[in-house]
Design a protein around this motif. Structure first.
Motif, short mmCIF file in Angstrom:
data_model
loop_
_atom_site.label_atom_id
_atom_site.label_comp_id
_atom_site.label_asym_id
_atom_site.label_seq_id
_atom_site.Cartn_x
_atom_site.Cartn_y
_atom_site.Cartn_z
N LEU A 67 63.95 4.17 26.91
CA LEU A 67 63.19 4.34 28.15
C LEU A 67 64.31 4.68 29.51
O LEU A 67 64.01 5.55 30.24
N ASN A 70 65.40 8.09 29.02
CA ASN A 70 64.50 9.16 29.29
C ASN A 70 63.01 8.49 29.26
O ASN A 70 62.67 8.19 28.16
N MET A 71 62.52 8.65 30.53
CA MET A 71 61.22 7.92 30.44
C MET A 71 59.95 8.67 29.70
O MET A 71 59.19 7.96 29.51
N ASN A 72 60.13 9.75 29.22
CA ASN A 72 59.18 10.54 28.36
C ASN A 72 58.87 9.86 27.09
O ASN A 72 58.18 10.04 26.32
N VAL A 73 60.30 8.97 26.78
CA VAL A 73 59.95 8.32 25.49
C VAL A 73 58.78 7.36 25.47
O VAL A 73 58.30 7.37 24.32
N VAL A 74 58.33 7.06 26.59
CA VAL A 74 57.03 6.28 26.62
C VAL A 74 55.79 6.64 25.94
O VAL A 74 55.08 6.09 25.43
N TYR A 75 55.93 8.10 25.80
CA TYR A 75 54.71 8.79 25.01
C TYR A 75 54.79 8.42 23.62
O TYR A 75 53.62 8.60 22.94
N LEU A 104 61.03 16.22 22.55
CA LEU A 104 61.69 15.89 23.92
C LEU A 104 63.03 16.91 24.27
O LEU A 104 63.35 17.04 25.48
N ASP A 106 66.23 16.50 23.97
CA ASP A 106 67.08 15.56 24.43
C ASP A 106 68.05 15.26 23.51
O ASP A 106 67.97 14.19 22.46
#
Length: 128
Positions: A67, A70-75, A104, A106
């Protein structure tokens, strides 16, 4: 490349559920939540005769690392490990974290996802 990692076990359903929870814990993953699919459907007025259990599992330290990168990992959190009966076979599986992380795009998450995936595979391999 398949999106999942699925194994077949000769053990009874409940024994596989218990075994994978134990091996996950030994490898640093706790079970946050457990969904008994037939029971939940019955609670909602739908009769389903199959066996299916969804375990939401997490390693808090690894989740925090991902997280913070990359905060999009929260998905994609928490990871899910499933046990279900399919045509008389007890199956244990998961969607590969690497498959999720590919979405993602990334590069910094590739090795992270592979490490988590390998740990989950190890737990599943030991559980069957």
């Amino acid at each position: 490349m398949p999106f999942d990692y699925t194994l077949i076990s000769e053990k009874p359903f409940e024994e596989v559920v218990d075994a994978v929870k134990k091996t996950l814990q030994e490898l640093g993953f706790g079970t946050l939540w457990e969904l008994d699919v037939p029971s939940k459907l019955k609670e909602k007025g739908v009769d389903f005769q199959g066996k299916a259990r969804i375990l939401e599992v997490c390693n808090p330290k690894r989740a925090k690392e991902a997280l913070e990168h990359n905060m999009n990992v929260v998905y994609f959190l928490p990871c899910k490990v499933v046990v279900f009966e399919d045509q008389g076979q007890i199956k244990l599986g998961m969607v590969k974290p690497t498959a999720f992380m590919e979405m993602l795009q990334d590069e910094g998450l590739r090795n992270f996802a592979l490490e988590v995936e390998n740990t989950l595979k190890q737990a599943m391999d030991r559980a069957i």
